[in-house]
Motif scaffolding. Structure first.
Motif: not given
Length: 226
Positions: A62-67, A69-70, A188, A192
């Protein structure tokens, strides 16, 4: 047995978990537990691993940032459920399979994103310092949820009536005591900021790889600019 041990820790804290309290909850004699575990340390190792098993693994696909963040929000949610685990998960010297899978998957997702080995280590340490630190601070607050902030904060604000603490008054009246304030929202914002800064550590398409000094300067400058 492990689920029961976790429930005891959830309800009364990790100090309440003893061989005696666990045996009592199971309706057994304390000595009978030693047929299944060697000692309390083995129970602590096992329930720490049980907590790790509740955290969804990040994917290298997956997208590293999305992963990341999740994962961060997932870890925070699990630590909110098991506040006793904040100081336990990283303290065990014999990590279980769930813990090892979790660490390996997180490192793999960062490596797949293009972080070098040293930068992967720095990124992981930075993220976990923030996640665990926030979870600890959140668990220590005297209020629980937005609906209780005013009840706790208002009397404290009265202590500032002397005028000696103008900045505390400003933050309290213009931010904390405003309708809808939730300390959890700060998570958050900070997350970020960190992810934005970490993104600058990934080599661009030209093949340039930022040095650690450059990355450190970048993250410092980014935080200042924010």
């Amino acid at each position: 047995m492990l689920r029961c041990a976790t429930e005891i820790a959830d309800e009364a804290g990790i100090s309440a978990l003893t061989m005696r309290s666990l045996a009592q909850a199971l309706g057994a004699k304390p000595m009978s537990l030693y047929h299944y575990v060697a000692n309390k340390d083995e129970i602590l190792d096992s329930i720490a691993d049980l907590v790790f098993s509740e955290i969804a693994l990040p994917s290298a696909e997956g997208n590293w940032r999305t992963e990341m963040h999740r994962r961060a929000n997932n870890v925070r949610r699990i630590l909110h459920r098991h506040t006793w685990a904040i100081g336990l998960l990283e303290s065990r010297t014999t990590p279980g399979p769930a813990a090892l899978r979790h660490h390996d998957a997180t490192l793999g997702a960062l490596r797949a994103a293009g972080f070098s080995v040293p930068m992967t280590a720095h990124a992981y340490a930075l993220l976990d310092s923030y996640i665990y630190g926030f979870a600890l601070q959140e668990a220590s607050l005297p209020f629980k949820g937005p609906e209780t902030v005013a009840d706790v904060a208002a009397p404290i604000v009265q202590l500032f009536s002397s005028g000696e603490y103008p900045h505390l008054v400003e933050i309290a009246t213009e931010h904390v005591l405003q309708p809808g304030y939730d300390f959890g929202d700060e998570f958050e914002i900070g997350l970020n900021v960190i992810l934005d800064a970490l993104a600058r550590w990934i080599p661009d398409n030209s093949g340039d790889i930022p040095s650690f000094a450059a990355a450190r300067s970048s993250i410092g400058g980014h935080l200042v600019l924010r």
